[in-house]
Scaffold this motif. Structure first.
Motif, PDB file in Angstrom:
ATOM      1  N   UNK A  57     -12.591  51.454  90.648  1.00  0.00           N
ATOM      2  CA  UNK A  57     -13.533  51.144  89.575  1.00  0.00           C
ATOM      3  C   UNK A  57     -13.069  51.791  88.273  1.00  0.00           C
ATOM      4  N   UNK A  58     -13.260  51.075  87.173  1.00  0.00           N
ATOM      5  CA  UNK A  58     -12.973  51.637  85.856  1.00  0.00           C
ATOM      6  C   UNK A  58     -14.242  52.298  85.312  1.00  0.00           C
ATOM      7  N   UNK A  59     -14.076  53.008  84.230  1.00  0.00           N
ATOM      8  CA  UNK A  59     -15.258  53.597  83.590  1.00  0.00           C
ATOM      9  C   UNK A  59     -16.190  52.472  83.126  1.00  0.00           C
ATOM     10  N   UNK A  60     -15.603  51.359  82.676  1.00  0.00           N
ATOM     11  CA  UNK A  60     -16.424  50.211  82.261  1.00  0.00           C
ATOM     12  C   UNK A  60     -17.283  49.728  83.432  1.00  0.00           C
ATOM     13  N   UNK A  61     -16.706  49.725  84.629  1.00  0.00           N
ATOM     14  CA  UNK A  61     -17.488  49.332  85.819  1.00  0.00           C
ATOM     15  C   UNK A  61     -18.654  50.293  86.034  1.00  0.00           C
TER      16      UNK A  61
END
Ligand code: MG
Length: 105
Positions: A1-5
């Motif tokens: 997961x990215x920070x955006x996720x």
């Protein structure tokens, strides 16, 4: 997961409430509370001040997650893209400005 996720997951959760986010000063106060809880856990684990009998079990990791959640709330509230801000941080500060600041292995 990215920070955006993470930000999207937090936003989906927050949008079930009205208003979805606290005012930013209250969010900042809450982040400060969580920082204190992190300090307490670190102090208990590495310092001489151990937990009292019957005191709630907690972990440093859990407190870091509490802080990350709150940071996502603040960023969402202010429409800040933490992926982009983190990318800029790493590029400009860690790999740029401070590239030779610390002794390397
Ligand atoms: Mg906490």
């Amino acid at each position: 997961m990215t920070i955006k996720d993470y930000q999207k997951q937090v936003d989906k959760w927050a949008r079930q409430f009205n208003p979805p986010y606290w005012p930013v000063y209250e969010q900042l106060a809450h982040l400060t509370e969580e920082l204190g809880e992190l300090a307490r856990e670190i102090n208990h684990e590495f310092g001489v001040k151990k937990k009292k009998a019957g005191e709630r079990e907690n972990t440093i990791g859990a407190e870091l997650a509490d802080m990350l959640f709150t940071i996502c709330c603040i960023a969402n509230n202010l429409e800040i893209d933490l992926d982009e801000e983190f990318r800029k941080h790493m590029t400009e500060k860690e790999y740029g400005r401070d590239a030779n600041r610390f002794k390397q292995t």
